[in-house]
Design an enzyme around this catalytic site. Structure first.
Site, PDB file in Angstrom:
ATOM      1  N   CYS A 271      64.478 -24.968 -10.187  1.00 59.74           N
ATOM      2  CA  CYS A 271      63.195 -25.642 -10.461  1.00 59.74           C
ATOM      3  C   CYS A 271      62.225 -24.790 -11.265  1.00 59.74           C
ATOM      4  O   CYS A 271      61.969 -25.072 -12.435  1.00 59.74           O
ATOM      5  CB  CYS A 271      62.548 -26.048  -9.147  1.00 59.74           C
ATOM      6  SG  CYS A 271      63.499 -27.285  -8.270  1.00 59.74           S
TER       7      CYS A 271
HETATM    8  N1  LIG Z   1      67.265 -27.810  -5.623  1.00 59.40           N
HETATM    9  C1  LIG Z   1      65.981 -27.966  -5.374  1.00 59.40           C
HETATM   10  O1  LIG Z   1      65.405 -27.219  -4.611  1.00 59.40           O
HETATM   11  C2  LIG Z   1      65.180 -29.084  -6.032  1.00 59.40           C
HETATM   12  C3  LIG Z   1      63.914 -29.367  -5.526  1.00 59.40           C
HETATM   13  C4  LIG Z   1      63.182 -30.384  -6.101  1.00 59.40           C
HETATM   14  C5  LIG Z   1      63.699 -31.083  -7.184  1.00 59.40           C
HETATM   15  N2  LIG Z   1      64.921 -30.768  -7.681  1.00 59.40           N
HETATM   16  C6  LIG Z   1      65.421 -31.569  -8.803  1.00 59.40           C
HETATM   17  O2  LIG Z   1      66.362 -32.510  -8.304  1.00 59.40           O
HETATM   18  C7  LIG Z   1      67.394 -32.739  -9.253  1.00 59.40           C
HETATM   19  C8  LIG Z   1      68.741 -32.442  -8.623  1.00 59.40           C
HETATM   20  O3  LIG Z   1      68.786 -31.063  -8.273  1.00 59.40           O
HETATM   21  P1  LIG Z   1      69.841 -30.478  -7.253  1.00 59.40           P
HETATM   22  O4  LIG Z   1      69.379 -29.094  -6.925  1.00 59.40           O
HETATM   23  O5  LIG Z   1      70.095 -31.422  -6.145  1.00 59.40           O
HETATM   24  O6  LIG Z   1      71.136 -30.395  -8.194  1.00 59.40           O
HETATM   25  P2  LIG Z   1      72.651 -30.179  -7.717  1.00 59.40           P
HETATM   26  O7  LIG Z   1      73.359 -29.634  -8.884  1.00 59.40           O
HETATM   27  O8  LIG Z   1      72.688 -29.469  -6.407  1.00 59.40           O
HETATM   28  O9  LIG Z   1      73.157 -31.659  -7.433  1.00 59.40           O
HETATM   29  C9  LIG Z   1      73.313 -32.618  -8.427  1.00 59.40           C
HETATM   30  C10 LIG Z   1      74.583 -33.412  -8.142  1.00 59.40           C
HETATM   31  O10 LIG Z   1      74.672 -34.437  -9.125  1.00 59.40           O
HETATM   32  C11 LIG Z   1      76.038 -34.604  -9.464  1.00 59.40           C
HETATM   33  N3  LIG Z   1      76.097 -35.304 -10.739  1.00 59.40           N
HETATM   34  C12 LIG Z   1      75.911 -34.824 -11.983  1.00 59.40           C
HETATM   35  N4  LIG Z   1      75.967 -35.813 -12.886  1.00 59.40           N
HETATM   36  C13 LIG Z   1      76.198 -36.960 -12.195  1.00 59.40           C
HETATM   37  C14 LIG Z   1      76.344 -38.310 -12.564  1.00 59.40           C
HETATM   38  N5  LIG Z   1      76.239 -38.701 -13.819  1.00 59.40           N
HETATM   39  N6  LIG Z   1      76.587 -39.203 -11.584  1.00 59.40           N
HETATM   40  C15 LIG Z   1      76.693 -38.812 -10.304  1.00 59.40           C
HETATM   41  N7  LIG Z   1      76.535 -37.550  -9.880  1.00 59.40           N
HETATM   42  C16 LIG Z   1      76.274 -36.628 -10.823  1.00 59.40           C
HETATM   43  C17 LIG Z   1      76.603 -33.214  -9.458  1.00 59.40           C
HETATM   44  O11 LIG Z   1      77.988 -33.199  -9.303  1.00 59.40           O
HETATM   45  C18 LIG Z   1      75.870 -32.595  -8.241  1.00 59.40           C
HETATM   46  O12 LIG Z   1      76.603 -32.748  -7.065  1.00 59.40           O
HETATM   47  C19 LIG Z   1      67.064 -31.849 -10.446  1.00 59.40           C
HETATM   48  O13 LIG Z   1      66.326 -32.593 -11.371  1.00 59.40           O
HETATM   49  C20 LIG Z   1      66.186 -30.781  -9.835  1.00 59.40           C
HETATM   50  O14 LIG Z   1      65.301 -30.222 -10.791  1.00 59.40           O
HETATM   51  C21 LIG Z   1      65.682 -29.794  -7.115  1.00 59.40           C
END
Ligand SMILES: NC(=O)c1ccc[n+]([C@@H]2O[C@H](COP(=O)([O-])OP(=O)(O)OC[C@H]3O[C@@H](n4cnc5c(N)ncnc54)[C@H](O)[C@@H]3O)[C@@H](O)[C@H]2O)c1
Length: 460
Positions: A271
């Protein structure tokens, strides 16, 4: 809308979550716990296989929770997007990284949206949760979904609701962290508010999806800029001979107008190092330079080099160089008590030291192995005797599991980037703490002389 509202209010709706990572899986569990049927969809077949066997790969989701939701039939995981045909709500939680040129990479959002469009039907609610630049929901998602022939706000509902999850936080989770929602139309906002209020304690509607997108970027830019400011302050304190942590803690006694932020080896995670660039990129297209974002990124990006310099200073004290020294890195995850190494500054510190010829080992109770420089390193288990054999131990992540008194007591030299050695005054001579006066610089001598035009010196 009435039919969907009734299904949401009675929790009879089927909710789909696309992207089952750090954000999507905890969200899916919370929705299932509220009584909804939840379909989790991910393109990563390994994750789907693990979930089918009730195996959790996210520390904040206990296997017992997963097992309960799977056994009750409320949660199913699949890689097949046709399951969206049965969904009343779809939450998009896919990654939003930066491209190699450090521009937003919205390809994951676009590909998820394309799949949703194929199965879009009247009375569906779609919510984007992935962090992105202001305007993404109405500029990218609306046109793609309306290609189906259905109209937003009339046939289907679309909103942005930023995820605020803080992995590893034991006080705040998906349920008790207030949630912002902003829809494309007022009805979209209302239906999204109704959905989230079924399983989140406090939901705050805002006037548009763009406002909701901007809220998330304000929160993360606020952190990035403040961390950049204290990282610069740490460098100042190092030169001035003042302990930056003592300064911050004393300032934090002011009951108003001050928020404590702490320095460290640099920014990490998915993030804070990334999201502000989404905002800066969007503004660049409008010919506006986001200067605070640029400056914070520059200062935060310098911290791994600053830490490597502290290691060089410490080794120098012991008449050693980085080249050939055995160095133990404690903690490679980007923050305390998590296993996430994405963008972790530890990897940058390790790369700098390795380039200079250090012989590196690492330990992290949450990261058993690590891809580094084309090799796979394994977390080294260590005893106090073994710690004493390293020329330097660097504390990069202050996991609770570490017994710092024992570690420092056995080490020859410790570089502490997290104030973990705060209480260990008796070992002060072997500790170099970031921002605590390691490079006290005396002012250059002031020679009150001027060179005259004939080359002679005149003294005033
Ligand atoms: N990790 C955090 O602490 C956090 C906090 C707030 C917001 N975010 C935001 O949330 C979003 C997700 O982050 P995250 O940390 O969960 O990422 P992550 O990589 O842990 O998880 C994302 C998942 O999406 C899957 N994926 C990718 N493309 C796909 C598709 N087309 N269809 C289906 N699945 C798909 C991946 O395989 C993965 O399992 C990002 O935009 C991030 O900036 C993350």
């Amino acid at each position: 809308m009435i039919q969907l509202a009734e299904k949401l209010g009675s929790r009879q709706a089927t909710a789909a979550v696309i992207g089952l990572g750090y954000v999507g899986l905890p969200l899916a569990m919370e929705v299932a716990k509220a009584g909804f049927n939840v379909i989790g969809i991910d393109v990563d077949q390994n994750k789907i296989n693990a979930l089918k066997q009730s195996k959790s790969y996210i520390l904040d989701v206990p296997e017992s929770t997963l097992t309960t939701q799977i056994k009750s039939g409320r949660f199913t995981a699949t890689a097949d997007f046709s399951a969206l045909a049965k969904a009343d709500t779809v939450s998009i939680c896919v990654p939003t990284p930066l491209s190699k040129s450090r521009d937003p990479d919205v390809s994951f959002i676009l590909s998820a949206t394309e799949q949703i469009r194929k199965y879009l039907h009247a009375g569906q609610l779609i919510v984007l949760e992935s962090t992105t630049y202001p305007g993404t929901t109405d500029e990218l998602i609306v046109p793609e979904l309306e290609n189906s022939g259905l109209k937003v706000g009339k046939d289907f509902f679309l909103a942005f609701s930023p995820e605020r999850i803080d992995p590893g936080n034991t006080s705040f989770n998906t349920r008790n962290t207030p949630k912002i929602v902003g829809g494309i139309t007022a009805q979209c906002t209302e239906i999204a508010r109704l959905f989230y209020s079924q399983f989140i304690e406090r939901v705050i509607p805002v006037s548009s999806s763009k406002c909701a997108e901007m809220v998330k970027l304000l929160e993360n830019t606020f952190r990035s800029v403040n961390i950049g400011m204290v990282n610069e302050l740490a460098q100042m304190c190092d030169l001035l001979g003042v302990d930056v942590y003592e300064v911050i803690d004393a300032a934090a006694t002011k009951p108003f107008g001050f928020s404590a932020f702490y320095p460290g080896p640099g920014l990490g995670g998915h993030c804070i190092p990334i999201d502000p660039h989404y905002l800066a990129w969007k503004l660049k297209a409008l010919n506006f330079q986001a200067r605070f974002i640029g400056l914070a990124a520059e200062i935060n990006g310098m911290m791994p080099t600053f830490v490597a310099n502290l290691v060089a200073d410490g080794l120098n004290r012991n008449s050693k160089s980085i080249r050939g020294s055995r160095i133990m890195v404690l903690g490679v995850a980007y923050k305390k008590n998590v296993s996430d190494c994405r963008e972790s500054p530890a990897l940058d510190v390790m790369r700098i030291l390795s380039d200079k010829g250090a012989i590196l080992s690492y330990n992290d109770p949450f990261v058993p192995s690590l891809r580094f420089g084309g090799n796979v390193l394994k977390s080294s288990v260590f005893t106090p005797t073994e710690i004493g054999q390293y020329d330097c131990v660097i504390i990069l992540t202050d996991h609770t599991a570490y017994d710092f008194r024992q570690i420092v007591g056995a080490a020859k030299l410790v570089v502490d980037t997290r104030n973990s050695t705060k209480e260990l005054h008796e070992f002060k001579d072997r500790i170099i703490k970031l921002g605590a006066g390691n490079n006290v610089r005396s002012a250059p001598d002031h020679v009150d002389e001027h060179v005259l035009s004939n080359g002679e010196l005149s003294t005033h």
